[in-house]
Design a protein around this motif. Structure first.
Motif, mmCIF file in Angstrom:
data_model
loop_
_atom_site.group_PDB
_atom_site.id
_atom_site.type_symbol
_atom_site.label_atom_id
_atom_site.label_comp_id
_atom_site.label_asym_id
_atom_site.label_seq_id
_atom_site.Cartn_x
_atom_site.Cartn_y
_atom_site.Cartn_z
ATOM 1 N N VAL A 142 -11.608 10.610 41.887
ATOM 2 C CA VAL A 142 -10.870 9.828 42.879
ATOM 3 C C VAL A 142 -9.700 10.630 43.444
ATOM 4 C CG1 VAL A 142 -9.378 7.811 43.142
ATOM 5 C CG2 VAL A 142 -11.593 7.582 42.034
ATOM 6 N N PRO A 166 -23.091 -2.134 49.663
ATOM 7 C CA PRO A 166 -22.165 -2.602 50.705
ATOM 8 C C PRO A 166 -21.013 -1.632 50.956
ATOM 9 C CG PRO A 166 -22.322 -4.192 48.894
ATOM 10 C CD PRO A 166 -23.293 -3.125 48.611
ATOM 11 N N PHE A 167 -20.572 -0.973 49.907
ATOM 12 C CA PHE A 167 -19.451 -0.048 50.078
ATOM 13 C C PHE A 167 -19.893 1.216 50.807
ATOM 14 C CE2 PHE A 167 -18.801 -2.619 46.310
ATOM 15 C CZ PHE A 167 -17.661 -3.295 46.710
ATOM 16 N N ALA A 220 -19.899 0.479 54.368
ATOM 17 C CA ALA A 220 -18.556 0.516 54.928
ATOM 18 C C ALA A 220 -18.133 1.960 55.186
ATOM 19 C CB ALA A 220 -17.569 -0.159 53.978
ATOM 20 N N LEU A 238 -17.054 4.607 58.863
ATOM 21 C CA LEU A 238 -15.817 5.343 59.109
ATOM 22 C C LEU A 238 -15.895 6.378 60.230
ATOM 23 C CD1 LEU A 238 -14.293 5.729 55.553
ATOM 24 C CD2 LEU A 238 -13.434 4.422 57.484
ATOM 25 N N LEU A 282 -14.027 11.884 55.770
ATOM 26 C CA LEU A 282 -13.449 10.777 55.019
ATOM 27 C C LEU A 282 -14.552 9.872 54.478
ATOM 28 C CD1 LEU A 282 -10.609 9.936 54.372
ATOM 29 C CD2 LEU A 282 -10.653 8.409 56.346
ATOM 30 N N VAL A 317 -15.363 9.065 50.622
ATOM 31 C CA VAL A 317 -15.341 7.708 50.064
ATOM 32 C C VAL A 317 -16.688 7.390 49.422
ATOM 33 C CG1 VAL A 317 -15.271 5.261 50.655
ATOM 34 C CG2 VAL A 317 -13.556 6.817 51.583
ATOM 35 N N LYS A 342 -17.013 9.165 46.125
ATOM 36 C CA LYS A 342 -16.164 8.592 45.070
ATOM 37 C C LYS A 342 -16.746 7.281 44.540
ATOM 38 C CE LYS A 342 -11.832 10.622 46.738
ATOM 39 N NZ LYS A 342 -10.499 10.328 47.305
ATOM 40 N N VAL A 343 -17.177 6.438 45.481
ATOM 41 C CA VAL A 343 -17.784 5.171 45.042
ATOM 42 C C VAL A 343 -18.990 5.471 44.159
ATOM 43 C CG1 VAL A 343 -18.966 3.094 45.800
ATOM 44 C CG2 VAL A 343 -16.993 3.910 47.085
ATOM 45 N N PRO A 360 -14.011 -0.976 44.882
ATOM 46 C CA PRO A 360 -14.582 0.064 44.024
ATOM 47 C C PRO A 360 -13.676 1.297 43.990
ATOM 48 C CG PRO A 360 -15.634 0.121 46.147
ATOM 49 C CD PRO A 360 -14.599 -0.965 46.218
ATOM 50 N N ASP A 361 -14.068 2.277 43.149
ATOM 51 C CA ASP A 361 -13.346 3.541 43.142
ATOM 52 C C ASP A 361 -13.475 4.178 44.517
ATOM 53 O OD1 ASP A 361 -12.435 3.848 40.407
ATOM 54 O OD2 ASP A 361 -14.564 3.919 39.873
ATOM 55 N N GLY A 362 -12.414 4.824 44.963
ATOM 56 C CA GLY A 362 -12.512 5.564 46.210
ATOM 57 C C GLY A 362 -12.057 4.796 47.425
ATOM 58 N N LEU A 363 -11.999 3.483 47.340
ATOM 59 C CA LEU A 363 -11.555 2.718 48.502
ATOM 60 C C LEU A 363 -10.041 2.562 48.548
ATOM 61 C CD1 LEU A 363 -13.799 -0.256 49.620
ATOM 62 C CD2 LEU A 363 -13.505 1.992 50.608
ATOM 63 N N ALA A 367 -18.736 -7.811 55.911
ATOM 64 C CA ALA A 367 -18.671 -6.604 56.724
ATOM 65 C C ALA A 367 -17.562 -5.644 56.323
ATOM 66 C CB ALA A 367 -18.481 -7.001 58.187
ATOM 67 N N GLY A 368 -16.465 -6.134 55.793
ATOM 68 C CA GLY A 368 -15.362 -5.255 55.453
ATOM 69 C C GLY A 368 -15.713 -4.231 54.391
ATOM 70 N N GLY A 369 -16.921 -4.268 53.906
ATOM 71 C CA GLY A 369 -17.320 -3.289 52.909
ATOM 72 C C GLY A 369 -17.133 -3.822 51.513
ATOM 73 N N THR A 370 -16.700 -5.046 51.431
ATOM 74 C CA THR A 370 -16.581 -5.630 50.101
ATOM 75 C C THR A 370 -17.446 -6.866 50.067
ATOM 76 O OG1 THR A 370 -14.615 -6.705 50.891
ATOM 77 C CG2 THR A 370 -14.299 -4.744 49.563
ATOM 78 N N PRO A 430 -8.604 4.787 53.390
ATOM 79 C CA PRO A 430 -9.480 5.165 54.469
ATOM 80 C C PRO A 430 -9.820 4.023 55.421
ATOM 81 C CG PRO A 430 -10.694 5.015 52.416
ATOM 82 C CD PRO A 430 -9.261 4.793 52.084
ATOM 83 N N LEU A 431 -9.870 2.806 54.915
ATOM 84 C CA LEU A 431 -10.283 1.712 55.794
ATOM 85 C C LEU A 431 -9.098 1.192 56.581
ATOM 86 C CD1 LEU A 431 -12.794 -0.439 53.753
ATOM 87 C CD2 LEU A 431 -13.239 1.007 55.733
ATOM 88 N N PRO A 432 -9.232 1.110 57.876
ATOM 89 C CA PRO A 432 -8.117 0.648 58.696
ATOM 90 C C PRO A 432 -7.895 -0.840 58.503
ATOM 91 C CG PRO A 432 -10.070 0.912 60.023
ATOM 92 C CD PRO A 432 -10.425 1.404 58.658
ATOM 93 N N ILE A 467 -8.518 -3.093 60.247
ATOM 94 C CA ILE A 467 -9.542 -3.949 60.858
ATOM 95 C C ILE A 467 -10.083 -4.933 59.830
ATOM 96 C CG2 ILE A 467 -11.773 -3.992 62.033
ATOM 97 C CD1 ILE A 467 -11.425 -1.090 62.666
#
Ligand SMILES: Nc1ncnc2c1ncn2[C@@H]1O[C@H](COP(=O)(O)OP(=O)(O)OP(=O)(O)O)[C@@H](O)[C@H]1O
Ligand SMILES: Nc1ncnc2c1ncn2[C@@H]1O[C@H](COP(=O)(O)OP(=O)(O)OP(=O)(O)O)[C@@H](O)[C@H]1O
Ligand SMILES: [Mg+2]
Ligand SMILES: [Mg+2]
Lengths: 243, 249, 224, 249
Positions: free
Chosen positions: A40, A80-81, A84, A88, A98, A102, A105-106, C4-7, C61-64, C167-169, C171
């Motif tokens: 991470v 799902p991640f 996302a 990017l 980026l 990400v 890492k996930v 998750p890790d990385g977000l 949609a937000g990735g979660t 990383p995620l804006p 939004i």
């Protein structure tokens, strides 16, 4: 809900045998969590370092004899991640690098925990945390939570069976409408069954930790130390030299 | 070290209401001497199981007090009380929680701090006593009802408590297991309190009987007197089974 | 709604981990003082129940993903700190046992979806039941309001965590909050049913015994 | 519409293994005519409860087939089968799931599509039959074990199935309830299959008995013949209770 732990799931795989299965849970916990932390902390662009970490994890999967299909199935949780992360590149500057970082890492985080939980049966994992001096109240709650997951799924199947036996069949609409009361009954039933079982345990001398038998007594052996030190050296060099 | 030992059990004016407000015991006083064998009889819903749960502090009386082997049952000495008094619940599903029968039966002894060898011997002995030898490796949740009852009983026998409280020990045992377990009980020197609807079983094993009804003690005396009093029995929904002839011991 | 890790950005991860650990330490201290070992079953069951309920997820949609949280219910039933610990345990086991939610994001998860709804929810509930009349209706109404509000607040905090230097804006923010203001209704319904059932069958298990609605508050020892 | 009605139950070569691989039934063939009353006897772990769960399709045979009133038990007509055949499980906790006893007993009738008035009458009748009148408003999870058993039995009686399967109906009933429920059963015209360890009860209520042991049928015949054969009984861990004298009906 319910039934998550039944069948040929994690429990069966974790009960297998391999050099990785045989490692002391403490060594695996410290090693794999360390690995995730290192991953991470890597900046986007450290591709060699990411590759090296993925190689280590792949090696562990192979050494543990985990079937690739099984590992992939368990990793679907990250989809799902990844989606996302895939967005990017279109939304931010430098998004490609980026997004890739990400995603990696996930993936590394998920894969590491899949390996940990697939090579260590839950009670041993818990024991590992106990020996690592995790707060006792936490380990007690974890132990009971695990036990009561079984109670819950047991009560769910009892209730389902009871309904069916008396001619119950209903569309999903009715089912949705009756969810509230049924969940409430389930809660009270499981709670009271759990309570009675807990009282039975205390009546037989339970005081917060399960008795240990020879089979689950643990000792750090040379191979655990060897594993940990190799892991530490590898991670340190990846973190220092590769970015 | 001299004089009479303290009574194995002493309840004085025990009242209990369940959390939902339902009153189940309404003033029970009872004294059981060490080494006695007492049957507790009474109709469904009389409060027999509730009484059992008072004895080792699983439920606390809303009024009154309980003492075991001279010790008041309470927060402080719960551990000691439970070491001396073991309860086999009516529903075995409430008692079994380990992955194998063997581990379940070993749970109590290993909490007593016995050596592994000694604990092993206890487990084997207890499984043998209930006729479950050779089934130690099975999962207790995948047994027939009678087998569960036997495993739950073994789990308490293995602790060798001074006072043994059994809630319906013969229910769901097959006839031979019922007789054999009776013989085991008859051979024990411990104090035994046995709740049962099986009056012939009470007659066989216990010299004294207590009738509970509506949360109160309705009768207390020698079993043969109590079972011989058809009128008393009938007043509390009890009766000897059709075809049963009471003979004298 | 597990991160998750990385977000989360490494710096955010360090800070949230430290704060999360501090909260857990404080909760442990508070709970040890208050915990009577008869409460172990309800704590364990609450954790198991929330864990099971959280298995039912729907990706957003937000990735979660969205699912029931259970934090407010845990806070009301178990009290703020024990409730927070139960939620911590849920996220811990999900992260380590099921790779669901990251290890390095555990702090962020524990703060946003654990302690925020359990502790915040508890005090909000306390406030509401103090103001409102002591009837069953207003009691359960407060449960519903608190469940909905904490769900929305938790989702907002999650959105902040993942956008903060990450990383995620931002939004993600309206999406997360929007979806959870709907999920919140489900949450309110389930919490209400469960608390109503506990109120009927086992009022003795509710943490705050002073504020039980009138009818259920007197089980009374003497039913003579 | 003419001729002999189909048998109430017909099992042919039923095998069943539990998901953990444990084989519980190893080829059971049995035919029960409409209106018969059959006792199923056998030691603990024989497979009796497993057999009951086959009858209404809760467990599906791994081999062999079951039919009820002439209908093969299977996915398609499960609903119809369960309308005609009701099973009272051994453990009442497996049967009760509604917030009140009344609602629980009404659950079956309302699934049958009865009018509310009719359903109400059924509920009252069934509660009366098991001696639980006046307890309809209680929560079934806050009852004594015997009361739960009664409520669970009422929940099936209220459906008035053509075939009634009872797994240990008398266990945990008080003696009077045991006798009174026996009288109710004796007055029913339905087909009855009754699993029991209570041999005197079987003798009283069922003209025919079947012994199951190790997942197979070991004997099948008139109850008085079977109970009269001490050697046969002993071979299957069965025996008449001490003090019981079998008299003829
Ligand atoms: N968990 C509970 N909550 C509320 N009331 C209860 C609970 N358990 C039992 N009761 C009630 O308390 C009374 C005594 O119950 P108890 O279980 O002690 O009866 P019992 O004598 O053991 O009966 P049985 O012969 O059926 O086992 C009954 O009226 C019963 O309905
Ligand atoms: N859920 C289960 N999973 C695996 N095996 C089981 C399960 N339930 C029962 N068994 C096994 O199947 C066999 C038959 O069990 P069953 O419950 O039918 O016996 P039973 O004749 O009803 O006994 P009892 O008189 O004790 O009620 C037993 O050996 C038992 O251990
Ligand atoms: Mg009882
Ligand atoms: Mg059975």
């Amino acid at each position: 809900m319910g039934g998550t732990h039944h069948g040929g799931g994690i429990e069966a795989v974790a009960a297998g045998d391999s050099p990785v299965h045989r490692l002391d849970p403490r060594a695996k916990i410290v090693g794999l969590i360390g690995l995730v932390v290192v991953a991470v902390s890597l900046p986007p662009g450290a591709w060699t370092a990411f590759a090296a970490i993925l190689a280590i994890l792949t090696g562990l999967v192979a050494a543990a004899g985990l079937r690739p299909m099984y590992v992939l199935r368990r990793m679907t949780i990250e989809i799902p991640f990844l989606l996302a992360a895939a967005m990017l590149p279109f939304t931010v500057e430098d998004g490609l690098a980026l997004g890739a970082a990400v995603g990696l890492k996930v993936t590394i985080g998920v894969l590491a925990m899949v390996i940990l939980s697939s090579t260590t049966p839950f009670p041993r994992l818990l024991r590992g945390f106990e020996l690592l001096k995790a707060p006792r109240l936490i380990t007690v709650i974890v132990a009971f939570m695990w036990r009561y997951l079984h109670v819950l799924s047991d009560e769910v199947s009892r209730m389902k069976r009871a309904r069916e036996a008396r001619g119950y069949s209903a569309g999903w609409l009715w089912q949705a409408a009756s969810t509230g009361p049924l969940i409430a009954t389930l809660f009270i039933r499981s709670l009271e069954r759990g309570e009675r079982v807990y009282l039975a345990m205390t009546s037989r001398g339970y005081e917060g930790s399960m008795p240990t038998t020879t089979a689950d007594r643990m000792a750090i052996r040379t191979r655990d130390l060897a594993f940990l030190s190799t892991f530490a050296v590898a991670l340190a060099s990846i973190r220092i030299f590769l970015p | 070290m001299t004089g009479k030992p303290p009574p194995a059990l002493e309840l004085s004016d025990v009242h209990y209401s369940y959390p939902d407000g339902h009153g189940a015991l309404r003033g029970v006083s009872l004294r059981v001497e060490a080494g006695e064998r007492v049957a507790v009889l009474g109709p469904n819903g009389a409060g027999k199981s509730t009484l059992c749960l008072q004895l080792n502090g699983i439920l606390e009386p809303t009024r009154g007090s309980v003492s075991v082997c001279g010790m008041a049952v309470g927060r402080k000495n719960l551990k000691e009380v439970r070491r001396r008094l073991g309860v086999v619940f009516q529903d075995p599903d409430d008692m079994l929680f380990m992955p194998t029968v063997e581990q379940d039966v070993a749970f109590g002894p290993s909490n007593l701090g016995l050596s592994e060898k000694e604990a092993c011997a206890r487990v084997e002995g207890a499984l043998f006593d209930v006729g479950m030898e050779g089934m130690g490796g099975r999962s207790p949740h995948h047994l027939s009802h009678g087998q569960k009852k036997k495993a739950a009983t073994a789990a308490v026998l293995s602790m060798e408590p001074e006072v043994l409280v059994l809630d319906e020990p013969s229910a769901s045992l097959d006839p031979r297991a019922r007789r054999e377990f009776g013989a085991i009980l008859a051979g024990l020197s411990q104090t035994i309190v046995m709740v049962t609807h099986d009056l012939p079983y009470a007659h066989e094993l216990c010299e004294r009987s207590v009738i509970i009804d509506g949360g109160r003690i309705a009768a207390d005396g020698p079993t043969s007197d109590i079972l011989g009093d058809a009128e008393l029995l009938a007043a509390h929904d009890l009766e000897l089974p059709h075809g049963f002839v009471m003979n004298h011991h | 709604m597990h991160i998750p890790d990385g977000l989360v950005d490494p710096a955010t991860a360090v800070v949230t981990t430290a704060v999360g650990a501090g909260l857990v330490a404080y909760a442990l201290k508070k709970s040890k003082e208050a915990l009577d070992d008869r409460r172990i079953p309800i704590v364990g069951l609450m954790a198991a129940f929330v864990f099971a309920a959280q298995m039912v997820t729907f990706p957003i949609a937000g990735g979660t993903s969205a699912h029931l949280l259970g934090g407010a219910m845990a806070g009301i039933l178990l009290g703020p700190w024990l409730g927070g610990l139960a939620m911590t345990v849920v996220y811990l086991v999900q992260a380590i046992g099921f790779a669901d939610g990251g290890i390095t994001a555990l702090g962020a998860n524990v703060i946003a979806v654990g302690f925020l709804p359990a502790v915040g929810g508890y005090y909000l509930f306390r406030g509401l039941t103090r103001i409102l009349p002591g009837t069953r209706m207003s009691y359960l109404g407060s449960v519903a309001v608190v469940s909905w509000a904490t769900t929305v607040a938790a989702s907002a905090l999650v959105a902040v965590f993942i956008s903060f230097g990450g990383p995620l804006p931002l939004i993600a923010f309206p999406i997360m909050v929007g979806i959870h203001s709907i999920v919140g209704f489900g949450e309110a319904l389930i919490s209400m049913s469960v608390i109503a059932a506990v109120l009927g069958a086992r009022p003795d298990l509710i943490f705050d015994q002073d504020r039980l609605p009138e009818r259920a508050s007197a089980p009374g020892g003497e039913v003579a």
